[in-house]
Scaffold this motif. Sequence first.
Motif, PDB file in Angstrom:
ATOM      1  N   PRO A 284      -7.433  -1.347   1.180  1.00 56.51           N
ATOM      2  CA  PRO A 284      -5.985  -1.478   1.003  1.00 56.51           C
ATOM      3  C   PRO A 284      -5.407  -0.665  -0.149  1.00 56.51           C
ATOM      4  CG  PRO A 284      -7.105  -3.438   0.223  1.00 56.51           C
ATOM      5  CD  PRO A 284      -8.149  -2.601   0.912  1.00 56.51           C
ATOM      6  N   ASP A 285      -6.283  -0.150  -1.033  1.00 53.43           N
ATOM      7  CA  ASP A 285      -5.780   0.597  -2.186  1.00 53.43           C
ATOM      8  C   ASP A 285      -6.060   2.092  -2.080  1.00 53.43           C
ATOM      9  OD1 ASP A 285      -8.497   0.385  -2.388  1.00 53.43           O
ATOM     10  OD2 ASP A 285      -8.536  -0.293  -4.474  1.00 53.43           O
ATOM     11  N   ASP A 286      -6.378   2.593  -0.872  1.00 54.17           N
ATOM     12  CA  ASP A 286      -6.632   4.025  -0.760  1.00 54.17           C
ATOM     13  C   ASP A 286      -5.312   4.791  -0.659  1.00 54.17           C
ATOM     14  OD1 ASP A 286      -5.720   3.842   1.854  1.00 54.17           O
ATOM     15  OD2 ASP A 286      -7.599   4.501   2.786  1.00 54.17           O
ATOM     16  N   ALA A 287      -5.384   6.049  -0.335  1.00 51.93           N
ATOM     17  CA  ALA A 287      -4.188   6.895  -0.358  1.00 51.93           C
ATOM     18  C   ALA A 287      -3.202   6.580   0.756  1.00 51.93           C
ATOM     19  CB  ALA A 287      -4.605   8.365  -0.272  1.00 51.93           C
ATOM     20  N   TYR A 288      -3.648   5.894   1.796  1.00 48.77           N
ATOM     21  CA  TYR A 288      -2.734   5.615   2.903  1.00 48.77           C
ATOM     22  C   TYR A 288      -1.862   4.405   2.590  1.00 48.77           C
ATOM     23  CZ  TYR A 288      -0.919   4.386   7.500  1.00 48.77           C
ATOM     24  OH  TYR A 288      -0.095   4.061   8.536  1.00 48.77           O
ATOM     25  N   GLN A 289      -0.649   4.683   2.152  1.00 52.32           N
ATOM     26  CA  GLN A 289       0.367   3.674   1.874  1.00 52.32           C
ATOM     27  C   GLN A 289       1.676   4.172   2.488  1.00 52.32           C
ATOM     28  OE1 GLN A 289      -0.607   0.904   0.067  1.00 52.32           O
ATOM     29  NE2 GLN A 289      -2.659   1.792  -0.252  1.00 52.32           N
ATOM     30  N   LEU A 290       2.518   3.276   2.950  1.00 45.83           N
ATOM     31  CA  LEU A 290       3.792   3.709   3.506  1.00 45.83           C
ATOM     32  C   LEU A 290       4.721   4.182   2.384  1.00 45.83           C
ATOM     33  CD1 LEU A 290       4.800   1.334   6.426  1.00 45.83           C
ATOM     34  CD2 LEU A 290       3.504   3.458   6.465  1.00 45.83           C
ATOM     35  N   ASN A 291       5.338   5.324   2.610  1.00 46.64           N
ATOM     36  CA  ASN A 291       6.333   5.878   1.706  1.00 46.64           C
ATOM     37  C   ASN A 291       7.465   4.872   1.500  1.00 46.64           C
ATOM     38  OD1 ASN A 291       8.741   7.426   0.914  1.00 46.64           O
ATOM     39  ND2 ASN A 291       7.499   9.245   1.319  1.00 46.64           N
ATOM     40  N   GLU A 292       7.987   4.797   0.266  1.00 44.07           N
ATOM     41  CA  GLU A 292       9.100   3.882  -0.023  1.00 44.07           C
ATOM     42  C   GLU A 292      10.273   4.089   0.926  1.00 44.07           C
ATOM     43  OE1 GLU A 292       9.652   1.391  -1.934  1.00 44.07           O
ATOM     44  OE2 GLU A 292       7.982   1.362  -3.336  1.00 44.07           O
ATOM     45  N   ILE A 293      10.486   5.332   1.326  1.00 39.68           N
ATOM     46  CA  ILE A 293      11.603   5.623   2.228  1.00 39.68           C
ATOM     47  C   ILE A 293      11.377   4.996   3.597  1.00 39.68           C
ATOM     48  CG2 ILE A 293      12.712   7.520   3.497  1.00 39.68           C
ATOM     49  CD1 ILE A 293      12.307   9.182   0.885  1.00 39.68           C
ATOM     50  N   LEU A 294      10.098   4.893   4.009  1.00 40.73           N
ATOM     51  CA  LEU A 294       9.789   4.380   5.342  1.00 40.73           C
ATOM     52  C   LEU A 294       9.540   2.874   5.387  1.00 40.73           C
ATOM     53  CD1 LEU A 294       7.419   7.263   6.456  1.00 40.73           C
ATOM     54  CD2 LEU A 294       9.699   6.792   7.358  1.00 40.73           C
ATOM     55  N   LYS A 295       9.445   2.230   4.238  1.00 44.64           N
ATOM     56  CA  LYS A 295       9.131   0.798   4.219  1.00 44.64           C
ATOM     57  C   LYS A 295      10.097  -0.050   5.070  1.00 44.64           C
ATOM     58  CE  LYS A 295       6.569   0.525  -0.148  1.00 44.64           C
ATOM     59  NZ  LYS A 295       5.348  -0.093   0.406  1.00 44.64           N
ATOM     60  N   PRO A 296      11.407   0.208   5.073  1.00 46.27           N
ATOM     61  CA  PRO A 296      12.292  -0.624   5.910  1.00 46.27           C
ATOM     62  C   PRO A 296      11.993  -0.518   7.400  1.00 46.27           C
ATOM     63  CG  PRO A 296      13.552   0.581   4.257  1.00 46.27           C
ATOM     64  CD  PRO A 296      12.170   1.151   4.244  1.00 46.27           C
ATOM     65  N   ALA A 297      11.282   0.537   7.799  1.00 47.20           N
ATOM     66  CA  ALA A 297      10.949   0.709   9.216  1.00 47.20           C
ATOM     67  C   ALA A 297       9.709  -0.060   9.625  1.00 47.20           C
ATOM     68  CB  ALA A 297      10.742   2.192   9.527  1.00 47.20           C
ATOM     69  N   GLY A 298       8.908  -0.574   8.613  1.00 46.56           N
ATOM     70  CA  GLY A 298       7.704  -1.257   9.067  1.00 46.56           C
ATOM     71  C   GLY A 298       6.672  -1.600   8.028  1.00 46.56           C
ATOM     72  N   ASP A 299       7.022  -2.288   6.945  1.00 49.42           N
ATOM     73  CA  ASP A 299       6.009  -2.545   5.917  1.00 49.42           C
ATOM     74  C   ASP A 299       5.936  -4.001   5.464  1.00 49.42           C
ATOM     75  OD1 ASP A 299       3.879  -1.499   4.459  1.00 49.42           O
ATOM     76  OD2 ASP A 299       5.091  -1.159   2.664  1.00 49.42           O
ATOM     77  N   VAL A 300       6.397  -4.945   6.268  1.00 46.79           N
ATOM     78  CA  VAL A 300       6.308  -6.362   5.899  1.00 46.79           C
ATOM     79  C   VAL A 300       4.947  -6.925   6.301  1.00 46.79           C
ATOM     80  CG1 VAL A 300       7.155  -8.691   6.513  1.00 46.79           C
ATOM     81  CG2 VAL A 300       8.774  -6.886   5.890  1.00 46.79           C
ATOM     82  N   HIS A 301       4.387  -7.780   5.439  1.00 48.06           N
ATOM     83  CA  HIS A 301       3.237  -8.612   5.814  1.00 48.06           C
ATOM     84  C   HIS A 301       3.636 -10.077   5.723  1.00 48.06           C
ATOM     85  CE1 HIS A 301       2.364  -8.462   1.307  1.00 48.06           C
ATOM     86  NE2 HIS A 301       2.457  -9.753   1.556  1.00 48.06           N
ATOM     87  N   VAL A 302       2.968 -10.938   6.511  1.00 49.02           N
ATOM     88  CA  VAL A 302       3.375 -12.339   6.578  1.00 49.02           C
ATOM     89  C   VAL A 302       2.293 -13.131   7.321  1.00 49.02           C
ATOM     90  CG1 VAL A 302       4.627 -12.061   8.779  1.00 49.02           C
ATOM     91  CG2 VAL A 302       5.384 -13.795   7.137  1.00 49.02           C
ATOM     92  N   SER A 303       2.178 -14.413   7.029  1.00 47.89           N
ATOM     93  CA  SER A 303       1.259 -15.263   7.791  1.00 47.89           C
ATOM     94  C   SER A 303       1.817 -15.473   9.199  1.00 47.89           C
ATOM     95  CB  SER A 303       1.075 -16.618   7.115  1.00 47.89           C
ATOM     96  OG  SER A 303       2.243 -17.420   7.258  1.00 47.89           O
ATOM     97  N   ILE A 304       0.953 -15.874  10.114  1.00 43.91           N
ATOM     98  CA  ILE A 304       1.403 -16.048  11.495  1.00 43.91           C
ATOM     99  C   ILE A 304       2.420 -17.184  11.603  1.00 43.91           C
ATOM    100  CG2 ILE A 304      -0.434 -17.631  12.252  1.00 43.91           C
ATOM    101  CD1 ILE A 304       0.864 -14.546  14.206  1.00 43.91           C
TER     102      ILE A 304
END
Length: 376
Positions: free
Chosen positions: A253-273
């Motif tokens: 989870p801490d490698d280079a693949y992270q969503l760009n701040e600009i793209l977070k509103p398009a798909g970066d939420v985590h949540v329990s089921i």
Amino acid sequence: MIPVRRWMLAVLVALTAAACGDGASGPPPPPPEPTLEETLWSYRAANGLPALAAAIIRTDAIEEVAVVGLRRLGTSDSVSLSDRFHIGSDTKAMVATLAGTLVEEGTLGWLATPAAVFPDLAATMHPELQAITLRDLLTHRAGLQPFTTGDEWASIPVFPGTPVDRRRAFVGWLLAQAPHHPVGQYVYSNVGYSIAAAIIEEASGRAWDSLLEERLFTPLGMTTAGLGWPATSDPNQPWGHYVVSGVLTPHPPDDAYQLNEILKPAGDVHVSIADFARFVQMHLRGLRGQDVLLESATIRDLHEPVGTYALGWGVVSVSGHTVSTHNGSAGTFYATMAISHATNLALVIATNAGGTDASNTCATLMNVLLQRYADD
């Protein structure tokens, strides 16, 4: 008078005869439906997924919730009900809902244009993009490039300042370019939601993620919701998995693949089921006439499609029933949600794996559960 023992025996014989048809032959009763947890174990095992989670939702209750499997392949660390899954583009329905709160209070309108919201940027906007609206952005009809591939993401310049500053600068950069395709034509675009978030920020004076916490997560009791990979802030959370040479491989989870701040509103939420289910339950209630956070009329507007896509939701026909649905994946998790318009039923499903097998498994499971629980 019948002696007590004979009376008890007579009752037992009568009950047995009633239960067994008095000895008459007949087909055996059908086996009971498997529980949700049993179903998840079956689909997980058959398709080699690390973990699988689902919830059955009614207006008055989250009827069943289950999670099975492992937080990470190669370990014995089992998932729990409070574990979080990255839901990818299902975040879009949350951003559209957030926009709905501003529309209800009069801070924004669905026909608000970037040119009006950002007057200092209007002069440099391409003439064909000056009149696009918030509704166009949220229904993927604003003429914008999809930005669904790594190469497209890499083309975004590095803008200075805070995340809010960077999203504002992105609006000026992107809308100065010619449309990718005709305005009004449906083409799924992640950056439409980036610009919608920037509009929300400019109109409210608040960061979109701060508003999301205040206006959705907190009032709905979604205490597990946040941004980014679940295990970035909590090492005891599930890892995502992506396909490498045909094999599901844990994604650090801490490698280079992270969503760009600009793209977070398009798909970066985590949540329990279960918390994911609480969000979807709000929409189910709204579609069935209840006011919850938003008025029912606003919820219905969010689910009114232009073609087959509404505001953060796809709207399709499944076995003759209208269903609002969406799925999301940033490549290492997969999540899907569905709401039946005709029946008191909604579903959410998630797994900590990306790829075709994960998406196909969740799609098949969604259809099975929609049919199994539709008439309850």
